[in-house]
Design a protein around this motif. Structure first.
Motif, PDB file in Angstrom:
ATOM      1  N   GLN A 180       0.870  -1.183   0.000  1.00 47.23           N
ATOM      2  CA  GLN A 180       0.000   0.000   0.000  1.00 47.23           C
ATOM      3  C   GLN A 180       0.907   1.233   0.000  1.00 47.23           C
ATOM      4  N   TYR A 228      -6.445  -4.886   1.158  1.00 43.84           N
ATOM      5  CA  TYR A 228      -6.487  -5.626   2.431  1.00 43.84           C
ATOM      6  C   TYR A 228      -6.853  -7.110   2.249  1.00 43.84           C
ATOM      7  N   PRO A 237       2.238  -1.944   4.500  1.00 42.71           N
ATOM      8  CA  PRO A 237       1.617  -0.618   4.396  1.00 42.71           C
ATOM      9  C   PRO A 237       2.671   0.492   4.448  1.00 42.71           C
ATOM     10  N   VAL A 243      -4.066   2.215   9.418  1.00 38.04           N
ATOM     11  CA  VAL A 243      -4.708   1.312   8.453  1.00 38.04           C
ATOM     12  C   VAL A 243      -4.918  -0.090   9.024  1.00 38.04           C
ATOM     13  N   LEU A 264       0.733   2.670  12.556  1.00 41.37           N
ATOM     14  CA  LEU A 264      -0.112   1.781  11.749  1.00 41.37           C
ATOM     15  C   LEU A 264      -1.315   1.259  12.523  1.00 41.37           C
TER      16      LEU A 264
END
Ligand code: NAD
Length: 350
Positions: A180, A228, A237, A243, A264
């Motif tokens: 990501q 995801y 990520p 996230v 995160l």
């Protein structure tokens, strides 16, 4: 134009050593400088400029970020405490050389307890302007340079350690990795993963980066929310924080999460959620320590030394190994193991 030194007013904040509101900046702007801890050395952390919905939102951001810097700097065993600064204003329309110089005066008034550098909205050229008013600034043009290749190396080494624990081998050849964010760090990481033989599934809001990843890494592109639920072994990520949360964790099919983005976990409970799903999480403030490691010699006024840098990256990897081993032994979430370890280092130094 003659600049007037801004006024520094202390805010009463129990969790931090000192938090000052910097008032009287050009353009009617103000800033906050938070010194979370100087137990291990001067409080180091970047300057961020952005528009906030409210003063309280800016206070919350600077407190959270400066605490995070204490964790990151201590985890990497650097002779630095944790601090951070935010200027409340729009980068596109309100960032001026006068503003940067006046902020430099504020940093200088703190006598070296806080060392600034680049964060969101800042460039090496801005740091050069700040340096007209204070020597307590790093990230200058031609000095430690872009930290993202070193950050990416630290994340790559951390991912190998997590893979060793989860899959029995640190070989990433053939592993499917969902990425990501293909920005400064993400791109370098993608390059290393591709070189190591990993299969990349990528997403980003920047379509050009995605097109380049298809050409350079034979990556598969998926939508922002689709990342995801990809059938992968590893999720990396490298874009934005929070996230890993109650909504996304049930969607994950990976066995390892290791990325570059800060903060995160949306909440500490999300670390436990990952444990319950059998997903091994490499704590962000350990994995992404390469950037601050790279900048440390500049921050403390020493010259860059390649052997020292290599040694620190190896230490980061060993540290991650110890954290994940202890987490798997004790059943505690890795971020809790890492935080306990760091708190011990900070209190030993106090
Ligand atoms: P960057 O801005 O260069 O890259 C971020 C990338 O994420 C961009 O390509 C952007 O388009 C993409 N992105 C933004 N929102 C997204 C979304 N919702 N979904 C998917 N992609 C999205 O930043 P960077 O320097 O590569 O840093 C990445 C992260 O790592 C940040 O959270 C940063 O705070 C953290 N970090 C960076 C360093 C460093 O050395 N640069 C060091 C430590 C931590």
């Amino acid at each position: 134009m003659t600049l007037t030194a801004p006024t520094l007013t202390d805010l009463a904040v129990a969790t931090h050593e000192r938090v000052v509101h910097v008032e009287g900046l050009p353009g009617g702007l103000s800033a906050l400088i938070a010194i979370h801890s100087t137990a291990r050395g001067p409080a180091a952390g970047g300057l961020r400029m952005r528009s906030y919905d409210s003063f309280d939102a800016a206070v919350e951001d600077v407190l959270r970020l400066s605490h995070g810097m204490t964790l990151k700097n201590a985890a990497a065993d650097l002779p630095l405490g944790g601090g951070k600064a935010v200027i409340m204003g729009d980068v596109a329309t309100q960032k001026t050389p006068e503003l940067m110089e006046a902020f430099g005066m504020a940093v200088d008034q703190l006598g070296g307890d806080y060392r600034t550098a680049e964060d969101m909205g800042m460039t090496p050229e801005d740091m050069a302007i700040i340096s007209r008013q204070t020597k307590f600034v790093a990230g200058l043009p031609g000095k430690s340079g872009d930290p993202s290749p070193i950050t990416a190396r630290g994340v790559f080494l951390s991912m190998k350690v997590a893979a060793k624990h989860k899959f029995g081998s640190d070989d990433l050849n053939g592993k499917r990795v969902a990425m990501q964010g293909l920005g400064h760090v993400g791109w370098h990481l993608a390059d290393m993963l591709h070189e190591a033989g990993a299969e990349l599934i990528v997403t980003d809001v920047n379509e050009d980066a995605l097109d380049e990843a298809v050409v350079s890494f034979n990556a598969k592109v998926v939508g922002l929310d689709e990342i995801y639920g990809q059938d992968v072994e590893i999720f990396a990520p490298c874009a934005i924080g929070a996230v890993l949360n109650a909504k996304t964790i049930p969607m994950l099919t990976c066995e390892v999460v290791c990325g570059a983005a800060n903060n995160l976990l949306a909440t500490p409970e999300d670390g436990q959620r990952l444990v319950e799903r059998g997903i091994l999480y490499a704590p962000d403030f350990v994995a992404n320590g390469g950037g601050i490691i790279n900048a440390t010699p500049e921050i403390i006024g020493q010259t860059q030394d390649a052997a020292w840098l290599e040694g620190k990256l190896q230490a980061l990897s060993n540290n991650m190994d110890a954290i994940l081993s202890e987490s798997l032994r004790s059943g505690l979430p890795p971020h809790e193991v890492a935080e306990h370890m760091v708190e011990a280092k900070v209190s030993l130094a106090a």
